[in-house]
Design an enzyme around this catalytic site. Sequence first.
Site, PDB file in Angstrom:
ATOM      1  N   ASP A 193      -4.949 -10.078  21.809  1.00 54.42           N
ATOM      2  CA  ASP A 193      -6.084 -10.536  21.054  1.00 54.42           C
ATOM      3  C   ASP A 193      -6.271 -12.011  20.982  1.00 54.42           C
ATOM      4  O   ASP A 193      -7.270 -12.547  20.724  1.00 54.42           O
ATOM      5  CB  ASP A 193      -5.751  -9.782  19.680  1.00 54.42           C
ATOM      6  CG  ASP A 193      -7.227  -9.896  18.839  1.00 54.42           C
ATOM      7  OD1 ASP A 193      -8.116  -9.487  19.222  1.00 54.42           O
ATOM      8  OD2 ASP A 193      -6.938 -10.484  17.576  1.00 54.42           O
ATOM      9  N   MET A 274     -12.348  -9.216  12.927  1.00 53.10           N
ATOM     10  CA  MET A 274     -13.396 -10.213  13.027  1.00 53.10           C
ATOM     11  C   MET A 274     -13.487 -11.120  14.243  1.00 53.10           C
ATOM     12  O   MET A 274     -14.162 -11.807  14.548  1.00 53.10           O
ATOM     13  CB  MET A 274     -13.912 -10.802  11.636  1.00 53.10           C
ATOM     14  CG  MET A 274     -14.171  -9.723  10.656  1.00 53.10           C
ATOM     15  SD  MET A 274     -15.750  -8.834  10.758  1.00 53.10           S
ATOM     16  CE  MET A 274     -16.899 -10.196  11.074  1.00 53.10           C
ATOM     17  N   ARG A 275     -12.173 -11.408  14.869  1.00 51.26           N
ATOM     18  CA  ARG A 275     -12.207 -12.277  15.943  1.00 51.26           C
ATOM     19  C   ARG A 275     -13.105 -12.047  17.147  1.00 51.26           C
ATOM     20  O   ARG A 275     -13.615 -12.837  17.699  1.00 51.26           O
ATOM     21  CB  ARG A 275     -10.634 -12.169  16.431  1.00 51.26           C
ATOM     22  CG  ARG A 275     -10.303 -13.269  17.576  1.00 51.26           C
ATOM     23  CD  ARG A 275      -8.941 -13.588  17.700  1.00 51.26           C
ATOM     24  NE  ARG A 275      -8.370 -14.079  16.853  1.00 51.26           N
ATOM     25  CZ  ARG A 275      -7.291 -13.775  16.280  1.00 51.26           C
ATOM     26  NH1 ARG A 275      -6.743 -12.619  16.654  1.00 51.26           N
ATOM     27  NH2 ARG A 275      -6.610 -14.631  15.301  1.00 51.26           N
ATOM     28  N   ALA A 276     -13.235 -10.748  17.550  1.00 46.49           N
ATOM     29  CA  ALA A 276     -14.106 -10.375  18.553  1.00 46.49           C
ATOM     30  C   ALA A 276     -15.612 -10.742  18.104  1.00 46.49           C
ATOM     31  O   ALA A 276     -16.387 -11.390  19.174  1.00 46.49           O
ATOM     32  CB  ALA A 276     -14.396  -8.835  18.792  1.00 46.49           C
ATOM     33  N   VAL A 279     -15.614 -14.847  18.775  1.00 47.18           N
ATOM     34  CA  VAL A 279     -15.323 -15.067  20.172  1.00 47.18           C
ATOM     35  C   VAL A 279     -16.823 -14.700  20.853  1.00 47.18           C
ATOM     36  O   VAL A 279     -17.506 -15.708  21.712  1.00 47.18           O
ATOM     37  CB  VAL A 279     -14.421 -14.376  20.908  1.00 47.18           C
ATOM     38  CG1 VAL A 279     -14.388 -14.517  22.297  1.00 47.18           C
ATOM     39  CG2 VAL A 279     -12.798 -14.833  20.153  1.00 47.18           C
TER      40      VAL A 279
END
Length: 673
Positions: A193, A274-276, A279
């Site tokens: 991730d 929420m990283r997606a 990014v």
Amino acid sequence: MTTPFPFTAVVGQDDLRLALLLNAVSPAVGGVLVRGEKGTAKSTAVRALSALLPAVPVVPGCRFSCDPAAPDPACPDGPHESGGGVPRPSRMVELPVGASEDRLVGALDIERALSEGVKAFEPGLLADAHRGILYVDEVNLLHDHLVDLLLDAAAMGASYVEREGVSVRHASKFLLVGTMNPEEGELRPQLLDRFGLTVEVAASREPDQRVEVVRRRLAYDDDPDGFAARWADEEAAVRQRVVAARELLPSVRLGDGALRQIAATCAAFEVDGMRADIVMARTATALAAWAGRTDVLAEDVRQAALLALPHRRRRNPFDAPGLDEDRLDETLEEFSGENESQDQNGQGDGDDEDPDPDGPGGGGGQSPSDSDGPQGGDTGARPEAGEDGPPQTSGGGEQQAARASEPFRTKVLSVPGLGDGAAGRRSRARTEHGRTTGARRPRGALTKLHLAATVQAAAPHQRARGRTGRGLVVRRDDLRQATREGREGNLVLFVVDASGSMAARQRMSAVKGAVLSLLLDAYQRRDKVGLVTFRGSAAEVALPPTSSVDAAAARLQTLPTGGRTPLAAGLLRAHEVLRVERLRDPARRALVVVVTDGRATGGPEPVALAGRAARLFAADGTACVVVDCESGPVRLGLAGQLAGELGGTAVTLDELRADSIAGLVKDVQRRAA
């Protein structure tokens, strides 16, 4: 120094080049993970990227590459005054898979720290990579303790080195790039991730393109400098374009419509956290800057999804990474109206515009689709024609492979005793990490100081050494290394009976489901796995010992059944696999899981031969477990007899699903005590 292969001379691999260039434009994207078969220019393209990056201004004489405009106030070489700096080329630092912890984070001179109170620190690779690229080839083979350090540095933007209360901190912000061959195992989810983007690469099947690859490679090998000179203009053009895109990046506008498309896409594909979303937003912005635009269009969002989401959709290690592009297009189309209405510049969704018609990486993202058919990760049981029909006899022909039943969580099967194998999460072992159990003289460099033992060793000699004042006079001979106990990874070798007596579909589905469950457990515990099958008149190594549980699951799914039961041949082949593996990796201990009903047929005295083969494992002290697959109202107890010959224990297939495995582990340990 060897001249690197020019980035612009790489043939094809548009998605790979685009992902690397987007990170060059915006390092905040978070790096790239490149997955693919060997020989596909993964490492070549990554190593060539540093030549395209702008020079970095640094504080003169600082070993930690501090920015002169904003020097790190906690820099070990500081304090630095703000002001002029000197430019140096961007670095690409390679982290070897077998590197030590001290090589990665740096080494602290414990002797000087204790006796003089001086923080004598030798920087490691994390310091060298600050404000540059950290490249890990075969990143999936990186040891867990190094992965933990990488995760900490990537999350905090700093590296901490601590030895018995003596601490050194320095900034470490880098672009993480990793390459891997999925056949050799998958990454831990936490590290997976951390990579902003992922790219799947494969060799071209077009003869003309393959010819051009060979032609350029031969020309480079014959004259690296001359070959690089011929591509100098193209390299300079891309370098200038990267600089221009960096300058344009702060002016790129990410409208509310594009943001809603990003959020809707991440929600539709059910990615975790929420990283997606973040990014994707950064990637879409970098795509617009790379194309020379100040507005993010729908095609930027689509391309960002193809690069940022595939590796975030995996729910277990047997799921194939990829994105259903039809579903992606439907989601983007559903929210395209809002994008058009909220676009202040009236550019619409940009369907007719090419974000990058000329530069490298201008092609559309190619990503495996979920609708390509069943993958190795399709573990659910499904009804098949003839599944409820009569089972085949041991003398019958081969049956079509049965589907595995739904996998389930298993209890831990561990090897008794204390090992010295590679770090993992299964059996007890002496390791560099874990709880402290004692002290010894260091062999080589000191890595973990045992403070109490060191003081105890130095105390009797203080008067002879002329000690005065409060300081302790410590010599190198006084230093003691802490011995620690943690967990190791093992070799879990499955020996699976695929004969006619096992061929009843419902039984084989349950058998495969049980083995698949144990494979999932092996993945989580960082084991190597192997698969030996036996049926008909012989045994075969379906999968040599490997770190890729994906490969083992795929072989298991297609395992055919039928024929006689050459149990002795299966055991002998497994014993030979272990013998060879001990020569390659003598520290890694093995756990043999034999899945059979215990019957032995074919050839003279098959039962006696199987017993003699089983006693070889008992003589070696190999930990063994027999999964008894015998069914029906009348049970012969042959699997239990086999377990006795192996020096192990037996558990029925039904018991494998229950808490009785905990008792099984205790039984294995009790027998070995």
